[in-house]
Design an enzyme around this catalytic site. Structure first.
Site, short mmCIF file in Angstrom:
data_model
loop_
_atom_site.label_atom_id
_atom_site.label_comp_id
_atom_site.label_asym_id
_atom_site.label_seq_id
_atom_site.Cartn_x
_atom_site.Cartn_y
_atom_site.Cartn_z
N LYS A 1 0.97 -1.63 -0.09
CA LYS A 1 -0.16 0.06 -0.11
C LYS A 1 0.71 1.17 -0.03
O LYS A 1 0.74 2.01 -0.54
CB LYS A 1 -1.12 -0.04 1.26
CG LYS A 1 -2.05 -1.10 1.53
CD LYS A 1 -2.87 -1.16 2.34
CE LYS A 1 -3.56 -2.22 2.57
NZ LYS A 1 -4.68 -2.74 3.48
N GLN B 1 -4.55 -1.60 9.29
CA GLN B 1 -4.74 -3.05 8.90
C GLN B 1 -5.12 -4.13 9.53
O GLN B 1 -4.93 -4.12 11.25
CB GLN B 1 -3.13 -3.16 8.85
CG GLN B 1 -2.69 -4.39 7.86
CD GLN B 1 -3.24 -4.51 7.02
OE1 GLN B 1 -3.86 -3.24 5.68
NE2 GLN B 1 -3.84 -5.50 5.91
N ASP C 1 -11.18 2.43 4.12
CA ASP C 1 -11.63 1.07 3.69
C ASP C 1 -12.94 1.13 3.80
O ASP C 1 -13.47 0.22 3.25
CB ASP C 1 -10.84 0.38 5.38
CG ASP C 1 -10.00 -0.05 5.67
OD1 ASP C 1 -9.24 -0.80 3.88
OD2 ASP C 1 -9.02 -0.17 6.64
N1 GUN Z 1 -6.32 -6.80 6.12
C1 GUN Z 1 -6.98 -7.37 4.63
N2 GUN Z 1 -7.70 -6.61 3.62
C2 GUN Z 1 -7.44 -5.32 4.15
C3 GUN Z 1 -8.49 -4.22 4.05
O1 GUN Z 1 -8.52 -4.34 3.07
N3 GUN Z 1 -8.63 -3.79 4.75
C4 GUN Z 1 -7.37 -3.87 5.76
N4 GUN Z 1 -7.60 -2.32 6.97
N5 GUN Z 1 -7.02 -4.80 6.53
C5 GUN Z 1 -7.62 -5.80 5.80
#
Ligand code: GUN
Length: 291
Positions: free
Chosen positions: A53, A97, A120
């Site tokens: 990311k 996350q 998100d």
């Molecule tokens: N863990 C796995 N996929 C995601 C996501 O799309 N966002 C977040 N914050 N954590 C994740």
């Protein structure tokens, strides 16, 4: 016949490139798009996702700040971090996350993120807007990425039978809502671990979306010839033939590509789209501060 593979890496790249101009326009107006990523604990996969990311932020010209917290972080400490990021006007997007450590309550942390910074798309206000048929807000990244892939391939879902396997708040549930919304108009079935005969239900489907989290669960004989198959799974499985001793596998058996008309590969399918949509949400959140 082998399915046409939907290339999420190429489409994700195209979407990221289209953001570069919007980022430049924001900067010319004095807004420097900025994503804060909070990573608590030492889950190996989460570290890889967060690094990916941050790399995407660099490609798009988005500033990123990473907040690393120990796995023993308390609920209060994590809530304080979110509260500080909410109050910081230089931050446009906040991502905590998932999964957060067992000592914390992930749902209340999700609710603590300011909805306008919820890149998100998991905050009840943003999910609620989606339930109400408003799809112009901050949408969950993986479902939005899947929808973008389907649209880009020119697949018409009006009246189509769609089966979403998995009912998570991150993928399955929001995706089911997006598929059923006006203008997309699919007829949606949500299958899950208690579903009786998921294979037979899938065989009726024009679109099968697997978001299960178990490798190669969906078999070729679950798929109707000519159907579209979207594989959201990213599972690490043992592979002695690889130097690393492992490889990534989706939730769908690759043999399904012999039956489907369209299918997403793993890796290189939905994964890169999730990241591209996160970048898109971050730019949108920054643009919203000008409204
Ligand atoms: N863990 C796995 N996929 C995601 C996501 O799309 N966002 C977040 N914050 N954590 C994740």
């Amino acid at each position: 016949m082998s399915a046409t593979l939907l290339d999420g890496k190429a489409l994700g790249s195209k979407i990221e490139n289209s953001l570069v101009e919007r980022v430049a326009a924001l900067k010319s107006k004095g807004v420097d798009p900025h994503l804060a990523v909070v990573l608590a604990g030492d889950d190996a996969a989460s570290h890889v996702y967060v690094r990916n990311k941050q790399r995407a932020c660099e490609r798009c010209g988005i500033k990123s700040t990473r907040v690393d917290l120990p796995s023993e972080v308390s609920q209060e400490e994590l809530m304080q971090v979110v509260s500080d990021l909410n109050a910081d006007n230089s931050i446009h997007g906040i991502l905590v996350q998932s999964p957060t450590p067992p000592s914390t309550d992930e749902l209340s942390i999700t609710e603590a993120i300011h909805p306008a910074k919820d890149v998100d798309g998991f905050h009840p206000m943003n999910l609620g807007r989606l339930v109400m048929g408003q799809s112009d807000g901050l949408l969950p990244c993986t479902p939005a990425g899947v929808m973008a892939m389907i649209e880009n391939a020119g697949i018409n879902l009006q009246g189509a039978n769609a089966v979403v396997i998995g009912r998570s708040r991150i993928v399955g549930m929001p995706l089911a809502l997006m598929l059923a919304q006006k203008g997309v108009d699919a007829t949606v079935t949500i299958a899950h671990s208690r579903t009786k005969d998921a294979a037979e239900i899938c065989r009726q489907a024009d679109l099968v979306i697997a978001a299960i989290g178990k490798p190669t669960t969906v078999k070729a004989d679950w798929i109707k010839p000519g159907a579209t198959v979207i594989d959201v799974g990213i599972n690490r499985v043992a592979d002695e033939s690889r130097e690393s001793g492992s490889r990534l596998a989706g939730d769908v058996d690759p043999e399904a590509a012999e039956v489907a008309e369209y299918m997403t590969p793993v890796p290189g399918g939905v994964g890169p789209m999730t990241i591209a949509m996160l970048m898109s949400n971050t730019v949108q959140a920054a643009e919203m501060t000008l409204e």
